[in-house]
Motif scaffolding. Structure first.
Motif, PDB file in Angstrom:
ATOM      1  N   PRO A 171       0.796  -1.224   0.000  1.00  0.00           N
ATOM      2  CA  PRO A 171       0.000   0.000   0.000  1.00  0.00           C
ATOM      3  C   PRO A 171       0.834   1.283   0.000  1.00  0.00           C
ATOM      4  O   PRO A 171       0.264   2.371  -0.089  1.00  0.00           O
ATOM      5  CB  PRO A 171      -0.841  -0.114   1.269  1.00  0.00           C
ATOM      6  CG  PRO A 171      -0.043  -0.985   2.161  1.00  0.00           C
ATOM      7  CD  PRO A 171       0.689  -1.956   1.258  1.00  0.00           C
ATOM      8  N   THR A 172       2.152   1.187   0.079  1.00  0.00           N
ATOM      9  CA  THR A 172       2.998   2.381   0.058  1.00  0.00           C
ATOM     10  C   THR A 172       3.559   2.685  -1.332  1.00  0.00           C
ATOM     11  O   THR A 172       4.331   3.631  -1.481  1.00  0.00           O
ATOM     12  CB  THR A 172       4.171   2.256   1.046  1.00  0.00           C
ATOM     13  OG1 THR A 172       5.075   1.241   0.593  1.00  0.00           O
ATOM     14  CG2 THR A 172       3.673   1.944   2.451  1.00  0.00           C
ATOM     15  N   ARG A 173       3.177   1.936  -2.340  1.00  0.00           N
ATOM     16  CA  ARG A 173       3.720   2.127  -3.701  1.00  0.00           C
ATOM     17  C   ARG A 173       3.016   3.273  -4.429  1.00  0.00           C
ATOM     18  O   ARG A 173       2.477   3.115  -5.512  1.00  0.00           O
ATOM     19  CB  ARG A 173       3.626   0.831  -4.507  1.00  0.00           C
ATOM     20  CG  ARG A 173       4.484  -0.321  -4.023  1.00  0.00           C
ATOM     21  CD  ARG A 173       5.972  -0.160  -4.280  1.00  0.00           C
ATOM     22  NE  ARG A 173       6.307   0.192  -5.649  1.00  0.00           N
ATOM     23  CZ  ARG A 173       6.537  -0.660  -6.636  1.00  0.00           C
ATOM     24  NH1 ARG A 173       6.450  -1.949  -6.423  1.00  0.00           N
ATOM     25  NH2 ARG A 173       6.849  -0.224  -7.830  1.00  0.00           N
ATOM     26  N   HIS A 174       3.042   4.443  -3.820  1.00  0.00           N
ATOM     27  CA  HIS A 174       2.454   5.646  -4.395  1.00  0.00           C
ATOM     28  C   HIS A 174       3.442   6.263  -5.380  1.00  0.00           C
ATOM     29  O   HIS A 174       4.660   6.235  -5.140  1.00  0.00           O
ATOM     30  CB  HIS A 174       2.137   6.665  -3.303  1.00  0.00           C
ATOM     31  CG  HIS A 174       1.094   6.219  -2.339  1.00  0.00           C
ATOM     32  ND1 HIS A 174       0.565   7.068  -1.391  1.00  0.00           N
ATOM     33  CD2 HIS A 174       0.460   5.031  -2.174  1.00  0.00           C
ATOM     34  CE1 HIS A 174      -0.337   6.418  -0.675  1.00  0.00           C
ATOM     35  NE2 HIS A 174      -0.413   5.172  -1.141  1.00  0.00           N
ATOM     36  N   PRO A 175       2.960   6.855  -6.462  1.00  0.00           N
ATOM     37  CA  PRO A 175       3.887   7.421  -7.446  1.00  0.00           C
ATOM     38  C   PRO A 175       4.742   8.554  -6.874  1.00  0.00           C
ATOM     39  O   PRO A 175       5.918   8.693  -7.238  1.00  0.00           O
ATOM     40  CB  PRO A 175       2.980   7.918  -8.572  1.00  0.00           C
ATOM     41  CG  PRO A 175       1.625   8.066  -7.962  1.00  0.00           C
ATOM     42  CD  PRO A 175       1.557   7.042  -6.873  1.00  0.00           C
ATOM     43  N   GLU A 176       4.180   9.340  -5.979  1.00  0.00           N
ATOM     44  CA  GLU A 176       4.939  10.448  -5.401  1.00  0.00           C
ATOM     45  C   GLU A 176       6.129   9.929  -4.588  1.00  0.00           C
ATOM     46  O   GLU A 176       7.207  10.519  -4.630  1.00  0.00           O
ATOM     47  CB  GLU A 176       4.033  11.308  -4.508  1.00  0.00           C
ATOM     48  CG  GLU A 176       2.817  11.853  -5.213  1.00  0.00           C
ATOM     49  CD  GLU A 176       1.601  10.929  -5.165  1.00  0.00           C
ATOM     50  OE1 GLU A 176       0.523  11.376  -5.595  1.00  0.00           O
ATOM     51  OE2 GLU A 176       1.717   9.769  -4.698  1.00  0.00           O
ATOM     52  N   LEU A 177       5.935   8.837  -3.876  1.00  0.00           N
ATOM     53  CA  LEU A 177       7.021   8.249  -3.091  1.00  0.00           C
ATOM     54  C   LEU A 177       8.075   7.635  -4.015  1.00  0.00           C
ATOM     55  O   LEU A 177       9.277   7.749  -3.755  1.00  0.00           O
ATOM     56  CB  LEU A 177       6.460   7.207  -2.119  1.00  0.00           C
ATOM     57  CG  LEU A 177       7.408   6.682  -1.055  1.00  0.00           C
ATOM     58  CD1 LEU A 177       8.006   7.811  -0.221  1.00  0.00           C
ATOM     59  CD2 LEU A 177       6.681   5.688  -0.157  1.00  0.00           C
ATOM     60  N   GLU A 178       7.633   7.015  -5.099  1.00  0.00           N
ATOM     61  CA  GLU A 178       8.582   6.468  -6.079  1.00  0.00           C
ATOM     62  C   GLU A 178       9.455   7.590  -6.649  1.00  0.00           C
ATOM     63  O   GLU A 178      10.666   7.420  -6.837  1.00  0.00           O
ATOM     64  CB  GLU A 178       7.842   5.756  -7.204  1.00  0.00           C
ATOM     65  CG  GLU A 178       7.043   4.537  -6.771  1.00  0.00           C
ATOM     66  CD  GLU A 178       7.887   3.383  -6.258  1.00  0.00           C
ATOM     67  OE1 GLU A 178       8.981   3.135  -6.813  1.00  0.00           O
ATOM     68  OE2 GLU A 178       7.459   2.723  -5.285  1.00  0.00           O
ATOM     69  N   LEU A 179       8.853   8.748  -6.921  1.00  0.00           N
ATOM     70  CA  LEU A 179       9.621   9.868  -7.463  1.00  0.00           C
ATOM     71  C   LEU A 179      10.574  10.454  -6.432  1.00  0.00           C
ATOM     72  O   LEU A 179      11.671  10.902  -6.786  1.00  0.00           O
ATOM     73  CB  LEU A 179       8.682  10.941  -8.017  1.00  0.00           C
ATOM     74  CG  LEU A 179       7.890  10.519  -9.258  1.00  0.00           C
ATOM     75  CD1 LEU A 179       6.983  11.654  -9.715  1.00  0.00           C
ATOM     76  CD2 LEU A 179       8.783  10.035 -10.388  1.00  0.00           C
ATOM     77  N   VAL A 180      10.206  10.444  -5.165  1.00  0.00           N
ATOM     78  CA  VAL A 180      11.130  10.873  -4.112  1.00  0.00           C
ATOM     79  C   VAL A 180      12.362   9.980  -4.128  1.00  0.00           C
ATOM     80  O   VAL A 180      13.505  10.471  -4.120  1.00  0.00           O
ATOM     81  CB  VAL A 180      10.454  10.842  -2.718  1.00  0.00           C
ATOM     82  CG1 VAL A 180      11.495  10.896  -1.597  1.00  0.00           C
ATOM     83  CG2 VAL A 180       9.463  11.981  -2.577  1.00  0.00           C
ATOM     84  N   HIS A 181      12.156   8.680  -4.174  1.00  0.00           N
ATOM     85  CA  HIS A 181      13.290   7.749  -4.193  1.00  0.00           C
ATOM     86  C   HIS A 181      14.160   7.969  -5.428  1.00  0.00           C
ATOM     87  O   HIS A 181      15.393   7.956  -5.334  1.00  0.00           O
ATOM     88  CB  HIS A 181      12.800   6.302  -4.135  1.00  0.00           C
ATOM     89  CG  HIS A 181      12.139   5.961  -2.842  1.00  0.00           C
ATOM     90  ND1 HIS A 181      11.193   4.976  -2.723  1.00  0.00           N
ATOM     91  CD2 HIS A 181      12.265   6.495  -1.599  1.00  0.00           C
ATOM     92  CE1 HIS A 181      10.782   4.909  -1.476  1.00  0.00           C
ATOM     93  NE2 HIS A 181      11.419   5.812  -0.774  1.00  0.00           N
TER      94      HIS A 181
END
Length: 159
Positions: free
Chosen positions: A51-61
């Motif tokens: 449930p943490t696979r949000h696009p915004e978090l992917e872009l942060v990484h």
């Protein structure tokens, strides 16, 4: 203020949200723009069980791995929906710059309530409630109908 260049990026985010929906995920998509060009894009991938696979978090990484702190500070994240608290915090901790969103957390909360969807396990908050130093723009009223429809399609009964 959301200008024409911002709108072009937000429309791509709505397209990515549609791709996420077509892939069995909630409809969210995001772009990372640095030095005037799209350097990364992502769509929601939480349907696979994380449930943490949000696009915004992917872009942060991606930004942490590929951009200098100065480049991150000058970058803009465009997204179909206002960041959740997790993504807002990650964005601020990574030192990313401006966020431009098509639909707001308040809009999504209202739409889901109208659809009879139970509240999420984490309260929906505006980005600046979590990360007060991050410049934000949004929502873009011209995209509200498209985003509401994507969320309606995601929540429709399958049968």
């Amino acid at each position: 203020m959301v200008d024409d260049a911002d709108m072009a990026c937000l429309r791509r985010c709505v397209d990515l949200a549609r791709e996420a929906l077509d892939g069995g995920n909630a409809p969210f998509g995001s772009l990372l723009v640095s030095a005037g060009r799209v350097v990364a894009e992502a769509r929601n991938e939480e349907g696979g069980g994380d449930p943490t696979r949000h696009p915004e978090l992917e872009l942060v990484h991606w930004a942490i791995a590929n951009l200098t702190p100065a480049e991150r500070a000058a970058a803009t994240v465009y997204t179909s929906g206002e960041h959740c608290p997790m993504c807002s915090a990650a964005h601020a901790w990574a030192g990313l710059g401006r966020i431009v969103y098509a639909s707001s957390a308040a809009q999504l909360t209202e739409w889901l309530a109208e659809m009879g969807v139970p509240p999420a396990p984490v309260r929906s908050l505006p980005i600046n409630e979590v990360a007060p130093g991050v410049p934000t723009e949004g929502p873009a009223p011209q995209l509200a109908g498209a985003m509401r429809e994507l969320h309606r399609l995601h929540r429709r009964p399958h049968g």
